[in-house]
Scaffold this motif. Structure first.
Motif, PDB file in Angstrom:
ATOM      1  N   GLY A  37       0.813  -1.206   0.000  1.00 37.98           N
ATOM      2  CA  GLY A  37       0.000   0.000   0.000  1.00 37.98           C
ATOM      3  C   GLY A  37       0.849   1.258   0.000  1.00 37.98           C
ATOM      4  N   PHE A  38       0.518   2.194  -0.869  1.00 37.77           N
ATOM      5  CA  PHE A  38       1.158   3.504  -0.906  1.00 37.77           C
ATOM      6  C   PHE A  38       0.112   4.543  -0.539  1.00 37.77           C
ATOM      7  CE2 PHE A  38       4.022   1.065  -3.506  1.00 37.77           C
ATOM      8  CZ  PHE A  38       5.270   1.649  -3.328  1.00 37.77           C
ATOM      9  N   ILE A  39       0.445   5.406   0.426  1.00 38.29           N
ATOM     10  CA  ILE A  39      -0.483   6.440   0.881  1.00 38.29           C
ATOM     11  C   ILE A  39       0.178   7.790   0.648  1.00 38.29           C
ATOM     12  CG2 ILE A  39      -1.848   7.302   2.821  1.00 38.29           C
ATOM     13  CD1 ILE A  39      -1.475   4.460   4.076  1.00 38.29           C
ATOM     14  N   TYR A  40      -0.530   8.664  -0.063  1.00 41.57           N
ATOM     15  CA  TYR A  40       0.005   9.974  -0.425  1.00 41.57           C
ATOM     16  C   TYR A  40      -0.778  11.076   0.280  1.00 41.57           C
ATOM     17  CZ  TYR A  40       1.389   6.958  -4.315  1.00 41.57           C
ATOM     18  OH  TYR A  40       1.854   5.918  -5.073  1.00 41.57           O
ATOM     19  N   VAL A  41      -0.079  12.109   0.728  1.00 40.94           N
ATOM     20  CA  VAL A  41      -0.718  13.229   1.406  1.00 40.94           C
ATOM     21  C   VAL A  41      -1.399  14.180   0.423  1.00 40.94           C
ATOM     22  CG1 VAL A  41       1.289  14.763   1.489  1.00 40.94           C
ATOM     23  CG2 VAL A  41      -0.412  14.853   3.330  1.00 40.94           C
ATOM     24  N   GLY A  42      -0.993  14.139  -0.819  1.00 37.85           N
ATOM     25  CA  GLY A  42      -1.575  15.007  -1.844  1.00 37.85           C
ATOM     26  C   GLY A  42      -1.872  14.218  -3.102  1.00 37.85           C
ATOM     27  N   PRO A  43      -2.070  14.921  -4.210  1.00 39.43           N
ATOM     28  CA  PRO A  43      -2.327  14.221  -5.472  1.00 39.43           C
ATOM     29  C   PRO A  43      -1.064  13.514  -5.979  1.00 39.43           C
ATOM     30  CG  PRO A  43      -2.209  16.580  -5.836  1.00 39.43           C
ATOM     31  CD  PRO A  43      -2.145  16.371  -4.352  1.00 39.43           C
ATOM     32  N   LYS A  44      -1.252  12.391  -6.655  1.00 39.47           N
ATOM     33  CA  LYS A  44      -0.120  11.606  -7.156  1.00 39.47           C
ATOM     34  C   LYS A  44       0.616  12.305  -8.292  1.00 39.47           C
ATOM     35  CE  LYS A  44      -2.235   7.833  -8.257  1.00 39.47           C
ATOM     36  NZ  LYS A  44      -2.499   6.457  -8.675  1.00 39.47           N
ATOM     37  N   ASP A  45      -0.002  13.265  -8.911  1.00 38.63           N
ATOM     38  CA  ASP A  45       0.609  13.935 -10.061  1.00 38.63           C
ATOM     39  C   ASP A  45       0.989  15.382  -9.734  1.00 38.63           C
ATOM     40  OD1 ASP A  45      -1.936  14.947  -9.848  1.00 38.63           O
ATOM     41  OD2 ASP A  45      -2.470  14.632 -11.944  1.00 38.63           O
ATOM     42  N   ASP A  46       1.607  15.580  -8.570  1.00 34.20           N
ATOM     43  CA  ASP A  46       1.941  16.934  -8.112  1.00 34.20           C
ATOM     44  C   ASP A  46       3.284  17.455  -8.629  1.00 34.20           C
ATOM     45  OD1 ASP A  46       3.775  15.462  -6.640  1.00 34.20           O
ATOM     46  OD2 ASP A  46       3.135  16.240  -4.695  1.00 34.20           O
ATOM     47  N   TYR A  47       3.943  16.693  -9.496  1.00 33.54           N
ATOM     48  CA  TYR A  47       5.258  17.060 -10.039  1.00 33.54           C
ATOM     49  C   TYR A  47       6.303  17.203  -8.939  1.00 33.54           C
ATOM     50  CZ  TYR A  47       2.691  17.953 -14.304  1.00 33.54           C
ATOM     51  OH  TYR A  47       1.883  17.816 -15.395  1.00 33.54           O
ATOM     52  N   GLY A  48       6.126  16.485  -7.846  1.00 35.56           N
ATOM     53  CA  GLY A  48       7.073  16.578  -6.742  1.00 35.56           C
ATOM     54  C   GLY A  48       7.151  15.293  -5.948  1.00 35.56           C
ATOM     55  N   TYR A  49       7.108  15.446  -4.644  1.00 37.32           N
ATOM     56  CA  TYR A  49       7.310  14.353  -3.696  1.00 37.32           C
ATOM     57  C   TYR A  49       6.337  13.198  -3.923  1.00 37.32           C
ATOM     58  CZ  TYR A  49       8.315  12.309   0.887  1.00 37.32           C
ATOM     59  OH  TYR A  49       8.670  11.472   1.897  1.00 37.32           O
ATOM     60  N   ALA A  54       4.762   7.851  -6.496  1.00 41.24           N
ATOM     61  CA  ALA A  54       3.834   7.186  -7.420  1.00 41.24           C
ATOM     62  C   ALA A  54       4.585   6.518  -8.570  1.00 41.24           C
ATOM     63  CB  ALA A  54       2.811   8.191  -7.953  1.00 41.24           C
ATOM     64  N   GLU A  55       5.660   7.142  -9.039  1.00 40.91           N
ATOM     65  CA  GLU A  55       6.465   6.531 -10.094  1.00 40.91           C
ATOM     66  C   GLU A  55       7.144   5.262  -9.578  1.00 40.91           C
ATOM     67  OE1 GLU A  55       9.065   9.632 -11.504  1.00 40.91           O
ATOM     68  OE2 GLU A  55       7.395  10.775 -12.351  1.00 40.91           O
ATOM     69  N   GLY A  56       7.602   5.288  -8.338  1.00 42.48           N
ATOM     70  CA  GLY A  56       8.170   4.084  -7.732  1.00 42.48           C
ATOM     71  C   GLY A  56       7.123   2.999  -7.568  1.00 42.48           C
ATOM     72  N   ALA A  57       5.907   3.394  -7.167  1.00 41.35           N
ATOM     73  CA  ALA A  57       4.823   2.430  -7.028  1.00 41.35           C
ATOM     74  C   ALA A  57       4.483   1.787  -8.370  1.00 41.35           C
ATOM     75  CB  ALA A  57       3.581   3.109  -6.441  1.00 41.35           C
ATOM     76  N   ALA A  58       4.564   2.557  -9.445  1.00 39.75           N
ATOM     77  CA  ALA A  58       4.284   2.012 -10.781  1.00 39.75           C
ATOM     78  C   ALA A  58       5.304   0.945 -11.155  1.00 39.75           C
ATOM     79  CB  ALA A  58       4.282   3.137 -11.812  1.00 39.75           C
TER      80      ALA A  58
END
Length: 112
Positions: A37-49, A54-58
């Motif tokens: 499971g990957f949990i993100y504090v913001g959108p996955k496509d924020d061009y940052g952290y 998300a790229e690692g999760a892919a």
């Protein structure tokens, strides 16, 4: 700094994928699938952290025998504890990557 199509990011992606792949055969001997499971504090496509995670999760998702769960825009409140518990109890996740420092204390500590 990149040269000949090689960059620090590509190096880190490759070494992280190789390190995880090296652990999977041991996991696969004992389980049908590894659920991560990957949990993100913001959108996955924020061009940052978040996007970097998300790229690692892919990459992890492309590995055989691995199922990836993702939840984005999860606040650093009790919401993250609910998300982690849901991934564990309902989805069967055995490995979580809550990707925000704000998730650690007290949320990850309580769920652990």
């Amino acid at each position: 700094m990149a040269f000949d199509g090689f960059s620090r990011r590509k190096f880190l992606e490759g070494t992280a994928a190789a390190a995880l792949a090296g652990t999977l055969p041991v996991q696969m001997a004992f389980a049908k699938d590894l659920i991560v499971g990957f949990i993100y504090v913001g959108p996955k496509d924020d061009y940052g952290y978040n996007q970097a995670h998300a790229e690692g999760a892919a990459i992890v998702k492309s590995m055989s025998g691995v199922k990836v769960l993702e939840e984005e825009k999860v606040a650093e409140t009790l919401d993250v504890q609910k998300t982690m518990q849901s991934m564990i109890e309902l989805d069967g996740a055995t490995l979580l990557f809550p990707t925000s420092f704000g998730y650690f204390d007290p949320h990850m500590l309580r769920v652990a």
